[in-house]
Design a protein around this motif. Structure first.
Motif, mmCIF file in Angstrom:
data_model
loop_
_atom_site.group_PDB
_atom_site.id
_atom_site.type_symbol
_atom_site.label_atom_id
_atom_site.label_comp_id
_atom_site.label_asym_id
_atom_site.label_seq_id
_atom_site.Cartn_x
_atom_site.Cartn_y
_atom_site.Cartn_z
ATOM 1 N N THR A 47 0.837 -1.203 0.000
ATOM 2 C CA THR A 47 0.000 0.000 0.000
ATOM 3 C C THR A 47 0.870 1.250 0.000
ATOM 4 O O THR A 47 0.611 2.200 -0.739
ATOM 5 N N SER A 48 1.891 1.218 0.835
ATOM 6 C CA SER A 48 2.749 2.384 0.931
ATOM 7 C C SER A 48 3.502 2.637 -0.383
ATOM 8 O O SER A 48 3.598 3.770 -0.843
ATOM 9 N N CYS A 49 3.993 1.558 -1.013
ATOM 10 C CA CYS A 49 4.646 1.716 -2.318
ATOM 11 C C CYS A 49 3.677 2.239 -3.362
ATOM 12 O O CYS A 49 3.976 3.172 -4.107
ATOM 13 N N ALA A 50 2.496 1.629 -3.404
ATOM 14 C CA ALA A 50 1.496 2.032 -4.401
ATOM 15 C C ALA A 50 1.101 3.491 -4.175
ATOM 16 O O ALA A 50 0.920 4.263 -5.125
ATOM 17 N N ASN A 51 0.975 3.867 -2.922
ATOM 18 C CA ASN A 51 0.584 5.237 -2.605
ATOM 19 C C ASN A 51 1.636 6.244 -3.076
ATOM 20 O O ASN A 51 1.296 7.339 -3.518
ATOM 21 N N ASN A 52 2.893 5.841 -3.004
ATOM 22 C CA ASN A 52 3.946 6.718 -3.519
ATOM 23 C C ASN A 52 3.768 6.987 -5.009
ATOM 24 O O ASN A 52 3.956 8.112 -5.465
ATOM 25 N N PHE A 53 3.412 5.941 -5.739
ATOM 26 C CA PHE A 53 3.203 6.127 -7.174
ATOM 27 C C PHE A 53 2.008 7.038 -7.438
ATOM 28 O O PHE A 53 2.056 7.892 -8.325
ATOM 29 N N ALA A 54 0.957 6.854 -6.656
ATOM 30 C CA ALA A 54 -0.229 7.699 -6.840
ATOM 31 C C ALA A 54 0.112 9.145 -6.515
ATOM 32 O O ALA A 54 -0.304 10.075 -7.221
ATOM 33 N N MET A 55 0.880 9.348 -5.455
ATOM 34 C CA MET A 55 1.220 10.710 -5.049
ATOM 35 C C MET A 55 2.086 11.391 -6.092
ATOM 36 O O MET A 55 1.904 12.560 -6.398
ATOM 37 N N LYS A 56 3.034 10.627 -6.653
ATOM 38 C CA LYS A 56 3.893 11.186 -7.707
ATOM 39 C C LYS A 56 3.045 11.684 -8.871
ATOM 40 O O LYS A 56 3.359 12.688 -9.496
ATOM 41 N N ALA A 57 1.981 10.934 -9.157
ATOM 42 C CA ALA A 57 1.120 11.300 -10.281
ATOM 43 C C ALA A 57 0.019 12.270 -9.850
ATOM 44 O O ALA A 57 -0.897 12.562 -10.615
ATOM 45 N N LYS A 58 0.090 12.751 -8.617
ATOM 46 C CA LYS A 58 -0.889 13.695 -8.067
ATOM 47 C C LYS A 58 -2.319 13.159 -8.117
ATOM 48 O O LYS A 58 -3.263 13.874 -8.424
ATOM 49 N N ARG A 59 -2.440 11.893 -7.828
ATOM 50 C CA ARG A 59 -3.774 11.302 -7.721
ATOM 51 C C ARG A 59 -4.039 10.944 -6.272
ATOM 52 O O ARG A 59 -3.121 10.570 -5.533
ATOM 53 N N LYS A 60 -5.308 11.052 -5.893
ATOM 54 C CA LYS A 60 -5.644 10.708 -4.514
ATOM 55 C C LYS A 60 -6.074 9.249 -4.384
ATOM 56 O O LYS A 60 -6.018 8.683 -3.297
ATOM 57 N N THR A 61 -6.531 8.696 -5.482
ATOM 58 C CA THR A 61 -7.057 7.325 -5.426
ATOM 59 C C THR A 61 -6.038 6.331 -5.965
ATOM 60 O O THR A 61 -5.540 6.492 -7.078
ATOM 61 N N LEU A 62 -5.757 5.308 -5.178
ATOM 62 C CA LEU A 62 -4.868 4.244 -5.644
ATOM 63 C C LEU A 62 -5.565 3.464 -6.744
ATOM 64 O O LEU A 62 -6.718 3.083 -6.595
ATOM 65 N N ASN A 63 -4.857 3.208 -7.845
ATOM 66 C CA ASN A 63 -5.475 2.407 -8.893
ATOM 67 C C ASN A 63 -4.641 1.160 -9.191
ATOM 68 O O ASN A 63 -3.586 0.941 -8.583
ATOM 69 N N ALA A 64 -5.136 0.364 -10.139
ATOM 70 C CA ALA A 64 -4.491 -0.915 -10.439
ATOM 71 C C ALA A 64 -3.032 -0.730 -10.868
ATOM 72 O O ALA A 64 -2.155 -1.482 -10.456
ATOM 73 N N GLY A 65 -2.788 0.302 -11.674
ATOM 74 C CA GLY A 65 -1.429 0.563 -12.131
ATOM 75 C C GLY A 65 -0.475 0.811 -10.974
ATOM 76 O O GLY A 65 0.676 0.357 -10.994
ATOM 77 N N ASP A 66 -0.954 1.524 -9.969
ATOM 78 C CA ASP A 66 -0.114 1.798 -8.793
ATOM 79 C C ASP A 66 0.268 0.501 -8.085
ATOM 80 O O ASP A 66 1.411 0.332 -7.654
ATOM 81 N N VAL A 67 -0.699 -0.397 -7.951
ATOM 82 C CA VAL A 67 -0.418 -1.659 -7.254
ATOM 83 C C VAL A 67 0.581 -2.501 -8.067
ATOM 84 O O VAL A 67 1.521 -3.069 -7.509
ATOM 85 N N LEU A 68 0.401 -2.530 -9.379
ATOM 86 C CA LEU A 68 1.320 -3.303 -10.211
ATOM 87 C C LEU A 68 2.727 -2.703 -10.168
ATOM 88 O O LEU A 68 3.722 -3.424 -10.066
ATOM 89 N N ALA A 69 2.785 -1.377 -10.204
ATOM 90 C CA ALA A 69 4.093 -0.713 -10.111
ATOM 91 C C ALA A 69 4.749 -1.025 -8.767
ATOM 92 O O ALA A 69 5.967 -1.227 -8.686
ATOM 93 N N ALA A 70 3.923 -1.074 -7.727
ATOM 94 C CA ALA A 70 4.449 -1.394 -6.397
ATOM 95 C C ALA A 70 5.055 -2.798 -6.375
ATOM 96 O O ALA A 70 6.114 -3.019 -5.796
ATOM 97 N N MET A 71 4.389 -3.749 -7.038
ATOM 98 C CA MET A 71 4.909 -5.125 -7.071
ATOM 99 C C MET A 71 6.283 -5.156 -7.731
ATOM 100 O O MET A 71 7.180 -5.875 -7.299
#
Lengths: 122, 150
Positions: free
Chosen positions: B49-73
């Motif tokens: 979650t924390s990794c995925a959230n970093n990706f979302a924050m970088k993209a200035k999005r508030k909602t975690l999406n599938a791409g964020d989770v895959l990037a986190a993996m």
């Protein structure tokens, strides 16, 4: 042993046919939301995290069993997990919650051994 | 949100079943090992979650999406999960599409399954509770998210 096997096979039939995941999504969301910076999570991300957690559990169990000492006796023990956390890079983030647990006697023995082997470093 | 610390645990019965399915038949998993794997799974969720959230924050999005989770993996070096995850998501999305049509059918079926499960409930009490509360909550979330995204 037989009993538990039968019941798990039955479960698979009940839940497996329609359900793509077995862990409860609601619980996974609760854990995710306990992280303070997370504001919202879309449905797909929630599903993926839940699925990933299942894959992770399988991967952790299997790697620990394969690298572990219990292969002859067909057991997976805590120490197998602790070893995996210590040795495999991808599981390194688990070292804090899976500390190695050893008997004092074993510790003393291994300490002696280490001192013999690599004296100066310890 | 999580009022008791146990709320952050995953149900033991389900974790045990997943472990058993992953290992060769007849392997004994100690109680301590099961508990450790369950805790590891919770930590995995937080880490992902924390990794995925970093990706979302970088993209200035508030909602975690599938791409964020895959990037986190990928970031966590669990690339081996990417393929199975993509496949599972595909199947899941297909299922979601057909869901509204088959909603009633599913409910009927669940009732049946529920009564069948009653027998094994003592053994897997915790597990069943989880399943009961799961569906409606998930649907609420879907609605919320749609509003946000539109």
């Amino acid at each position: 042993m037989k009993m538990s096997h039968n019941s798990s096979a039955k479960d698979d039939q009940a839940s497996g046919s329609k359900k793509p995941i077995s862990l409860p999504i609601s619980r996974v969301r609760l854990i995710m939301k306990s992280s303070p910076d997370v504001s919202s999570i879309n449905q797909d991300a929630l599903f993926l995290t839940t699925k990933a957690t299942e894959l992770f559990v399988q991967h952790l169990a299997l790697s620990s069993f394969n690298n572990g000492s219990g292969k002859e006796t067909n057991t997976l023990s805590y120490s197998d997990l602790a070893n995996t956390a210590q040795e495999a890079d991808t599981f390194h983030f688990l070292t804090d919650i899976l500390p190695k647990k050893i008997l004092a006697q074993d510790y003393l023995n291994s300490l002696e051994q280490m001192q013999e082997e690599e004296g100066a470093d310890y | 949100m999580a009022e008791r610390p146990e709320d952050l645990n995953l149900p033991n019965a389900v974790i045990t079943r997943i472990i058993k399915e992953a290992l060769p038949d007849g392997v004994n998993v100690s109680k301590e090992a099961r508990r450790a794997i369950s805790q590891a799974a919770s930590v995995f969720v937080l880490y992902a979650t924390s990794c995925a959230n970093n990706f979302a924050m970088k993209a200035k999005r508030k909602t975690l999406n599938a791409g964020d989770v895959l990037a986190a993996m990928e970031e966590m070096e669990f690339e081996r999960f990417l393929e199975p995850l993509r496949e599972a998501l595909e199947v899941y999305k297909q299922g979601q599409k057909g869901k509204k049509v088959s909603e009633q059918k599913r409910k009927d079926k669940e009732k049946k399954v529920d009564t069948e499960n009653n027998k094994s409930r003592d053994e897997e009490g915790e597990d069943d509770d989880e399943r009961m509360e799961e569906e409606p909550e998930v649907e609420n979330e879907a609605e919320e998210e749609e509003e946000v995204e539109n």
